[in-house]
Design a protein around this motif. Structure first.
Motif: not given
Length: 154
Positions: A20-43
């Motif tokens: 488990p990961l709370r999203l705020a943990e991503l940027w707790s030590e600096g900026p974070a780039l969150l990249v949303l993608v539609p589907a694993a393994f897609s081209t």
């Protein structure tokens, strides 16, 4: 772009290992780039994340944590991560299905997947975004725009 608060900092997701990961943990030590993608393994998604993985040192040097998020279940993300050896977390927005993507205004209701959206979050505020249609992958050059946004005054 004027910085706006990240709408769901406390959202709980699971990484490709089921941790488990709370999203705020991503940027707790600096900026974070969150990249949303539609589907694993897609081209297109594989190409986008592959380019980011290839250039991960540039983001690391800037102190930016990379992470990808999709509505795929954890086992699919684990297989994709192991197949491609991505050097950043793959986060599952599977259950409740698409909750984070919906909160970000990036959920395709017809297909049940995340839309192509990238967000640079610093101190809990979205300071840069990049959105692309499902059929048009984001380029590495476009993602480097997040680094330029960090360097910009203000």
């Amino acid at each position: 772009m004027a910085p706006t608060p990240f709408p769901v900092p406390g959202a709980l997701v699971r990484d490709q290992h089921g941790e488990p990961l709370r999203l705020a943990e991503l940027w707790s030590e600096g900026p974070a780039l969150l990249v949303l993608v539609p589907a694993a393994f897609s081209t297109h998604c594989t190409a986008e994340l592959g380019a980011l993985a290839y250039d991960v040192d540039r983001f690391d040097d800037a102190g930016v944590q990379l992470a990808a998020l999709s509505c795929d279940p954890v086992p699919a993300l684990r297989a994709w991560g192991e197949d491609r050896l991505y050097p950043f977390p793959l986060l599952s927005d599977f259950w409740p299905h698409g909750a984070v993507s919906r909160a970000l205004g990036a959920f395709d209701e017809e297909l049940g997947v995340s839309e192509r959206l990238s967000l640079l979050v610093r101190d809990g505020r979205v300071v840069w975004t990049l959105r692309s249609p499902a059929h048009a992958p984001r380029s590495l050059a476009a993602h480097r725009g997040a680094l330029a946004a960090l360097a910009a005054p203000g």
